[in-house]
Design a protein around this motif. Structure first.
Motif, PDB file in Angstrom:
ATOM      1  N   ARG A 477      11.178  65.690  26.136  1.00 26.45           N
ATOM      2  CA  ARG A 477      10.258  66.035  24.858  1.00 26.45           C
ATOM      3  C   ARG A 477       9.327  64.905  24.448  1.00 26.45           C
ATOM      4  N   ILE A 478       9.580  63.701  24.356  1.00 23.50           N
ATOM      5  CA  ILE A 478       8.611  62.554  23.982  1.00 23.50           C
ATOM      6  C   ILE A 478       7.545  62.551  25.010  1.00 23.50           C
ATOM      7  N   ALA A 479       8.213  62.599  26.571  1.00 20.48           N
ATOM      8  CA  ALA A 479       7.007  62.408  27.484  1.00 20.48           C
ATOM      9  C   ALA A 479       6.245  63.902  27.239  1.00 20.48           C
ATOM     10  N   LEU A 480       6.600  64.913  26.688  1.00 22.57           N
ATOM     11  CA  LEU A 480       5.769  66.105  26.605  1.00 22.57           C
ATOM     12  C   LEU A 480       4.886  65.939  25.399  1.00 22.57           C
ATOM     13  N   ALA A 481       5.310  65.100  24.365  1.00 22.27           N
ATOM     14  CA  ALA A 481       4.388  64.633  23.218  1.00 22.27           C
ATOM     15  C   ALA A 481       3.161  63.879  23.868  1.00 22.27           C
ATOM     16  N   ARG A 482       3.687  62.854  24.873  1.00 21.40           N
ATOM     17  CA  ARG A 482       2.539  61.973  25.413  1.00 21.40           C
ATOM     18  C   ARG A 482       1.507  62.949  26.060  1.00 21.40           C
TER      19      ARG A 482
END
Length: 584
Positions: A477-482
């Motif tokens: 999910r953090i990588a999706l935000a990135r």
């Protein structure tokens, strides 16, 4: 391999920056070698002038001049050493950024043996050699003939004796070059493989521990380590044998020069002072050869490292684009795209063609091994096309610089990769000037803001090496935000819901819908049918080819009505289930 003009210009520029320093080192070496005559002249004058005259003032004056000469030598030698150290540092500073960039390029474009960090080790070898005693010895080598000439002036037999010894030592130098070249190359390769396996063990420690594979992998590593150590030992044995031989030969030659000098004195052809002066001169003449042989291992390693760097820089020219294109806003076109993994000849994507307009979302589906992940790597410009092209608003990807293109692309890989740093740094793609509100906006779009603020330090929480401090779902999910940071035009998501729970999938669907509404193009690889509801088109792949492409419902009807081969039955069933869910 031929070196490209770009690589040549890079290396020439680095050498040109050090040219003045190299000329200064050569001048200092000339002065140092001439000053070395001071000890020999002092010895000769003491024996031939001071002792017969018993003149203490003369001895004191000569000693004072010798002390001054030695002080100058010490100062100049220190200056030369520092200049060589600065030359090594300047080469490192000049090539360092390019080498770091090269590591990433090599990982994406060619298949390299070892752990992929060989360019860094090669740069370290070059810098270490330039900063050590090796260059001084090589620069001093031609001055050997100067000292031999001085010996000829004292007496031709002294010159002939030292010349013969010098020729033997030069032969040893060439033997050292020939005998250490291949062992050094082999030792470098084996050590790189050894390091690569050690790094692989570190990365896969959990799997090795859980399934009891550690002892077997350890035995394999020990075998590889033994091979590397044997190669290193062979190289060391050759270098030390030749180095020891040169040292013994030089000592023997000094004694022979003393014997020749004694014979000349007995025959009244020379004075007693010449005996000792010639011995010192002979030692000084042959010392650079001995030092060069002792440092030849480092010289060969540095030369091979420099050759590898030139070859790698030639393979990977710097991607510089002078003209900046406007940000893409309207269309993506994939034209007869064919791709192959780095260093491989087999195509894993063959002739795929499709197009999308702003606001569209495309799901790429198909059985495992059909080329879906390879395709999205090509769409992002990670892997270069073997044939065909990928265009944004009509411009091929290589018309943008990598940094500029990256601003227009959001990418979530199948294997989520976070870098060591904070959550905020990872979302902002390590942009030091990233606004806090832009980071927070991206996190909210990905539905991960609430999760982040519950972490111990919120957005300043360290993710650990490769995101090890987070769970798989948190990393994804953090990588999706990135990927969503900065509102990129093209968003490419490779199995973005593989580690997500129901809440995460809902946030993903909302993020895709929000991106479409603002005019972005979303391409996502899907194995789970739940995400198909947010796309308007489907690209079905099999065996690296696009079998079907079109509106979602139309493609799903075609796939449900066709009888697929057994090897893709599972995927077809998934698609049918997705169709049933959408119909419901």
């Amino acid at each position: 391999m031929a070196i490209t003009t770009g690589a040549k210009s890079e290396l020439v520029q680095i050498l040109a920056q050090s040219r003045a320093a190299l000329i200064g080192v050569a001048i200092l070496s000339a002065v140092l070698n001439i000053l070395t005559l001071g000890g020999s002249i002092f010895m000769m004058l003491v024996y031939d002038t001071v002792l017969p005259s018993r003149s203490v003032p003369t001895l004191g004056g000569l000693l004072f001049m010798l002390v001054v000469i030695y002080l100058f030598q010490a100062v100049l030698d220190v200056i030369r050493g520092r200049m060589l150290s600065q030359i090594g540092a300047s080469v490192d500073r000049g090539l360092g950024p390019r080498i770091h960039q090269l590591i990433g390029q090599l990982a994406l474009r060619v298949r390299t043996p070892g752990d992929g960090l060989q360019p860094v080790r090669d740069l370290d070898n070059v810098r270490s050699f330039l900063s050590g005693a090796g260059p001084s010895a090589l620069i001093d080598l031609p001055w050997m003939f100067f000292f031999i000439l001085v010996l000829f002036l004292l007496h031709y037999w002294l010159g002939i004796t030292v010349l013969i010894g010098a020729l033997i030592l030069i032969a040893l130098t060439f033997a050292t070059e020939k005998l250490t070249k291949e062992p050094n190359k082999q030792a470098t390769l084996l050590n790189a493989q050894r390091q690569s396996m050690a790094e692989s063990t570190r990365r896969h420690a959990e799997v090795l521990q859980a399934m009891g594979m550690g002892p077997r992998v350890n035995r394999t590593w020990v075998q590889m380590s033994d091979q590397s150590l044997a190669a290193q030992q062979n190289l060391t044995n050759v270098a030390s044998t030749l180095g020891g031989s040169s040292k013994i030969l030089r000592l023997l030659l000094q004694s022979i020069v003393l014997a020749v000098g004694a014979l000349l004195v007995i025959d009244n052809q020379a004075t007693g002072g010449i005996i000792f002066a010639s011995s010192i001169l002979a030692a000084r003449a042959l010392a650079p050869v001995e030092v060069a042989i002792a440092n030849w291992k480092g010289f060969v390693a540095a030369r091979q490292s420099w050759a590898r760097l030139k070859e790698m820089l030639g393979q990977m020219p710097d991607d510089q684009v002078s003209h900046q294109l406007p940000a893409p806003t309207s269309a993506l076109a994939v034209e007869a795209l064919s791709l192959a993994p780095p260093g491989a000849n087999r195509l894993t994507v063959d002739g795929v063609t499709f197009a999308a307009k702003a606001g569209e979302a495309i799901a790429v589906i198909g059985p495992s091994g059909s080329g879906k992940s390879t395709l999205v790597r090509g769409i992002c410009g990670i892997w270069r096309p073997v044939r065909g092209s990928v265009r944004l608003d009509g411009a091929a990807l290589d018309q943008w610089s990598p940094e500029e293109l990256g601003r227009h692309i959001g990418y979530l890989p199948q294997n989520v990769e976070l870098l060591s740093g904070t959550v905020a740094q990872n979302i902002a793609r390590f942009d030091p000037a990233a606004p806090s509100d832009a980071i927070t906006t991206a996190a909210k779009l990905a539905g991960v803001h609430d999760l982040i603020v519950r972490l111990p330090d919120g957005y300043e929480s360290e993710v650990g090496a490769d995101g090890s401090s987070l769970s798989a779902g948190q990393r994804q999910r953090i990588a999706l935000a990135r990927a969503l940071y900065g509102d990129p035009f093209l968003i490419v998501l490779d199995e973005p819901n593989s580690n997500l729970d129901a809440e995460g999938e809902t946030a993903l669907a909302e993020a895709v819908n929000t991106a479409r509404k603002r005019g972005a193009i979303v391409v996502l690889v899907a194995h789970r049918q739940s995400i198909l509801g947010v796309v308007n088109s489907i690209l079905y792949m099999r065996d690296g080819r696009a079998v079907a492409y079109g509106p979602r419902d139309e493609v799903l009807r075609k796939l449900s009505g066709a009888e697929p081969p057994k090897k893709i039955t599972a995927s077809a069933t998934t698609v049918e289930a997705g169709q049933a869910q959408n119909s419901a």
